[in-house]
Enzyme design. Structure first.
Site, PDB file in Angstrom:
ATOM      1  N   ASP A 137      -6.419  -3.777  11.374  1.00 38.46           N
ATOM      2  CA  ASP A 137      -5.246  -2.919  11.517  1.00 38.46           C
ATOM      3  C   ASP A 137      -5.082  -2.510  12.977  1.00 38.46           C
ATOM      4  O   ASP A 137      -6.026  -2.595  13.775  1.00 38.46           O
ATOM      5  CB  ASP A 137      -5.427  -1.671  10.641  1.00 38.46           C
ATOM      6  N   CYS A 157       0.826  -1.207   0.000  1.00 34.00           N
ATOM      7  CA  CYS A 157       0.000   0.000   0.000  1.00 34.00           C
ATOM      8  C   CYS A 157       0.861   1.259   0.000  1.00 34.00           C
ATOM      9  O   CYS A 157       2.023   1.243   0.412  1.00 34.00           O
ATOM     10  CB  CYS A 157      -0.915  -0.010   1.230  1.00 34.00           C
TER      11      CYS A 157
END
Length: 222
Positions: free
Chosen positions: A133, A10
């Site tokens: 996360d 990412c």
């Protein structure tokens, strides 16, 4: 063995990042649309990067509490395969985005302790995938990409998932294999853990990370 593990790289901002991620064997590449992030890109930059992405590698847009105007412009400009909602979006908003844009939606769920696990069940009915996360610190300016991990053993206790999920937060080439072992994750998301400086991806770290996640030797870099 963990060869079935898929990896998302990412926060890409350079065509070389796309090439490095693809060569390493990443299944997803992510583009960040959040102005405070050192990984932020414009729609035009992301379009160019998306067009460089090989067929078969999924293109994911990370957005934070976006309104429809932002998403309208984003989806009209950038060829995408998935939207990643990384803010405080409600389940109703997740369902609305999914319906309006016809793209799979990944919802980020922040975890810092056992009390946060209930959010997984809140978003599972409406999201196509979940990104588990580390919850950002209260004084953090970024919703993700802070290089922080949570107690991964919390995931080991969860035996049943109704949606595919991806582990993120504090992952590096050194701990990727351990993260898979402790959590049973079949997908990993990494950003700062493969950077030489904030927002600057390192091809060697990308190769090492994907290889470690998949329990194999990294490819040789030219």
């Amino acid at each position: 063995m963990t060869k079935g593990v898929s990896v998302k790289i990412c926060g890409l901002s350079d065509p070389a990042d796309i090439a490095a991620a693809a060569k390493a064997g990443a299944a997803y590449v992510g583009f960040v649309f959040f102005e405070k992030s050192p990984r932020n890109v414009s729609f035009e930059q992301a379009r160019a990067l998306a067009l460089e992405t090989p067929v078969g590698v999924a293109k994911v847009a990370l957005v934070v509490n976006p309104d429809n105007n932002q998403l309208d412009r984003l989806t009209a400009t950038v060829p995408l395969d998935m939207l990643q909602l990384h803010g405080a979006e409600t389940p109703e908003r997740v369902a609305e985005v999914k319906s309006r844009y016809g793209l799979p939606v990944m919802k980020a769920v922040g975890i810092s302790g056992p009390d946060d696990l209930a959010s997984i069940d809140v978003y599972s009915p409406v999201a196509d995938q979940l990104l588990i996360d580390a919850k950002p610190p209260k004084d953090a300016t970024l919703p993700g990409g802070n290089g922080l991990a949570f107690d991964w053993t919390l995931m080991r206790e969860r035996k049943y998932w109704t949606r595919p999920w991806m582990l993120a937060g504090g992952l590096t080439p050194e701990n990727a294999a351990e993260a898979v072992r402790l959590t049973g994750a079949r997908q990993l998301d990494v950003s700062s853990g493969v950077e030489s400086a904030p927002g600057i991806k390192d091809p060697a770290l990308i190769a090492r990370f994907v290889a470690a996640a998949q329990d194999r030797q990294p490819p040789k870099l030219l």
